[in-house]
Design a protein around this motif. Structure first.
Motif, PDB file in Angstrom:
ATOM      1  N   ALA A 180     -43.170  31.952  -4.328  1.00 13.88           N
ATOM      2  CA  ALA A 180     -42.106  32.020  -3.320  1.00 13.88           C
ATOM      3  C   ALA A 180     -41.509  33.413  -3.196  1.00 13.88           C
ATOM      4  O   ALA A 180     -40.836  33.721  -2.199  1.00 13.88           O
ATOM      5  CB  ALA A 180     -41.011  31.013  -3.648  1.00 13.88           C
ATOM      6  N   ILE A 181     -41.744  34.273  -4.194  1.00 11.89           N
ATOM      7  CA  ILE A 181     -41.265  35.651  -4.111  1.00 11.89           C
ATOM      8  C   ILE A 181     -42.429  36.645  -4.195  1.00 11.89           C
ATOM      9  O   ILE A 181     -42.210  37.835  -4.410  1.00 11.89           O
ATOM     10  CB  ILE A 181     -40.214  35.953  -5.199  1.00 11.89           C
ATOM     11  N   SER A 182     -43.645  36.132  -4.006  1.00 12.90           N
ATOM     12  CA  SER A 182     -44.807  37.028  -4.032  1.00 12.90           C
ATOM     13  C   SER A 182     -45.806  36.633  -2.948  1.00 12.90           C
ATOM     14  O   SER A 182     -45.606  36.965  -1.779  1.00 12.90           O
ATOM     15  CB  SER A 182     -45.451  37.059  -5.422  1.00 12.90           C
ATOM     16  N   SER A 183     -46.849  35.890  -3.296  1.00  5.68           N
ATOM     17  CA  SER A 183     -47.934  35.638  -2.348  1.00  5.68           C
ATOM     18  C   SER A 183     -47.513  34.786  -1.153  1.00  5.68           C
ATOM     19  O   SER A 183     -47.904  35.072  -0.011  1.00  5.68           O
ATOM     20  CB  SER A 183     -49.109  34.980  -3.070  1.00  5.68           C
ATOM     21  N   SER A 184     -46.740  33.735  -1.374  1.00  5.84           N
ATOM     22  CA  SER A 184     -46.301  32.892  -0.263  1.00  5.84           C
ATOM     23  C   SER A 184     -45.375  33.668   0.662  1.00  5.84           C
ATOM     24  O   SER A 184     -45.485  33.580   1.894  1.00  5.84           O
ATOM     25  CB  SER A 184     -45.596  31.637  -0.783  1.00  5.84           C
ATOM     26  N   ALA A 185     -44.465  34.430   0.080  1.00  7.19           N
ATOM     27  CA  ALA A 185     -43.558  35.245   0.881  1.00  7.19           C
ATOM     28  C   ALA A 185     -44.330  36.235   1.735  1.00  7.19           C
ATOM     29  O   ALA A 185     -44.066  36.399   2.934  1.00  7.19           O
ATOM     30  CB  ALA A 185     -42.570  35.974  -0.030  1.00  7.19           C
ATOM     31  N   ALA A 186     -45.307  36.917   1.139  1.00 11.17           N
ATOM     32  CA  ALA A 186     -46.108  37.892   1.874  1.00 11.17           C
ATOM     33  C   ALA A 186     -46.883  37.225   3.001  1.00 11.17           C
ATOM     34  O   ALA A 186     -46.979  37.752   4.119  1.00 11.17           O
ATOM     35  CB  ALA A 186     -47.059  38.614   0.926  1.00 11.17           C
TER      36      ALA A 186
END
Length: 400
Positions: free
Chosen positions: A334-340
């Motif tokens: 939620a603060i890395s790949s999904s957010a990107a």
């Protein structure tokens, strides 16, 4: 471009893969290899990460960093241009001061990419920009993607930004009307432009309608500031009418429509999590709502809305979401790949995978444990932050 190898740490890719005693090799500023082979080509500097956790730089997809440094009305309050309800022509990139102390704080929190958006004072607020949190003398040298999306707002904020009697918008009806009128005009503008181009005729450009036409064409996401479930229904209605690539921002009551959002693949940039129920629209604010959305299959990210929550607390919010019921992998995503991925930046940032930018953060331990801290940050392979013996060192962006 910078070269570096991180060897021997617990490598967390951000996409669900963990490599114990792994190696991350960055060459020419880009990740070349992520595996358990300790071999490093001759001449490549090595960061010994034994006993450390190695993660991708975190991504905050909804901030006003650099554009809203102080309080409302101060010299640093440049996030919202409320001189008219439709400000589709303005660009957040023109408001960012890279000397904002918050960029240093971002590094200390492991955040290497941010999306900076206009505020929510207008029904249509302007375009956003994705940028690295360090590395250039100007914003332009740190841009990852520009523009990213068109900011729009529904609900109380745009209702209450205009004090003159009779000036739109004063109600939810009026806010939606401003948005619809602008999108209809932009569609007609795009048709006239196409006809003129086909005939080889001169066509006078309009900056706002150009930006809205890009959103209508799907080139920009439609970033919708929204809290209440009825406003979310309006956002879905408008997106259907005009074929917009809708992304909900905040989504306080989005859990009430979780099944609909999942079925339609409408992502939610949720948060901020560490926030009081300070206004009527956030009476149901709860991190549990984020868990409900994620369990329903909605693509989610966590944001700080900096300066509402300080940028370096992004990872703390993920830890709170983990305690509320997200899995460890979901909280990190939620603060890395999904957010990107939600921001359309997944090809470059948000994960330790070959071909992505070499944005690598070395943590003393599990980043979701409050006792852990950032020890080193590399952006595109270049070391920009180091913490040793209680002393934080940030690279000089001016090259001195």
């Amino acid at each position: 471009m910078a070269e570096v190898a991180f060897v021997g740490g617990r490598v967390v890719t951000g996409t669900g893969r963990i490599v114990d005693r792994g190696t991350v090799l960055v060459r020419n500023g880009v990740i070349e290899r992520v595996d358990d082979d300790p071999y490093v080509p001759e001449g490549v500097p090595v960061v010994e990460a034994d006993g450390r956790w190695v993660l991708p730089g975190f991504v905050d997809t909804h901030t006003h960093i650099g554009a809203h440094e102080d309080g409302e009305g101060s010299a640093g309050a440049d996030a919202s241009e409320v001189s008219a309800p439709d400000m589709s022509a303005v660009r957040a990139i023109d408001a960012i001061n890279i000397d904002d102390r918050a960029f240093r704080d971002a590094l200390a929190g492991g955040v290497t990419t941010v999306v900076v958006k206009p505020g929510s004072g207008n029904p249509i607020g302007g375009t956003s920009v994705a940028m690295k949190t360090w590395g250039g003398r100007t914003v332009d040298e740190q841009v990852v993607k520009h523009p990213v999306g068109m900011k729009s707002a529904l609900g109380e904020n745009p209702k209450n930004s205009y004090g003159e009697r009779g000036q739109l918008p004063r109600t939810r009806l009026g806010v939606a009307l401003v948005i619809r009128r602008a999108l209809v005009a932009a569609g007609e503008y795009a048709a006239r432009r196409a006809a003129a181009e086909e005939k080889g005729e001169f066509f006078a450009r309009d900056l706002g309608q150009e930006a809205l036409a890009a959103a209508l064409a799907g080139d920009l996401v439609w970033d919708q500031h929204v809290h209440r479930h009825d406003d979310i229904a309006t956002a879905l209605r408008i997106a259907d009418e005009f074929g917009l690539r809708l992304v909900l921002n905040h989504g306080t009551e989005a859990h009430r429509l979780a099944d609909v959002l999942a079925e339609r693949d409408v992502p939610v940039i949720f948060g901020p999590v560490l926030c009081t129920r300070g206004k009527v629209e956030t009476r149901e604010a709860s991190v549990d709502n984020l868990v409900t959305l994620t369990r329903a299959g909605v693509r989610t990210a966590i944001c700080t809305d900096h300066p509402v929550v300080p940028i370096d607390a992004l990872v703390i919010q993920a830890a709170v979401a983990r305690r509320a019921g997200l899995t460890w992998d979901e909280a990190i995503a939620a603060i890395s790949s999904s957010a990107a991925g939600i921001a359309g930046l997944g090809e470059r940032v948000g994960a330790l995978e070959p071909g992505r930018d070499g944005d690598v953060v070395v943590w003393s331990g599990d980043p979701l444990e409050l006792g852990s801290s950032v020890e080193r940050v590399h952006i595109s392979g270049r070391e920009v932050y180091r913490a040793e013996g209680g002393v934080r060192v940030v690279a000089d962006r001016w090259g001195r």
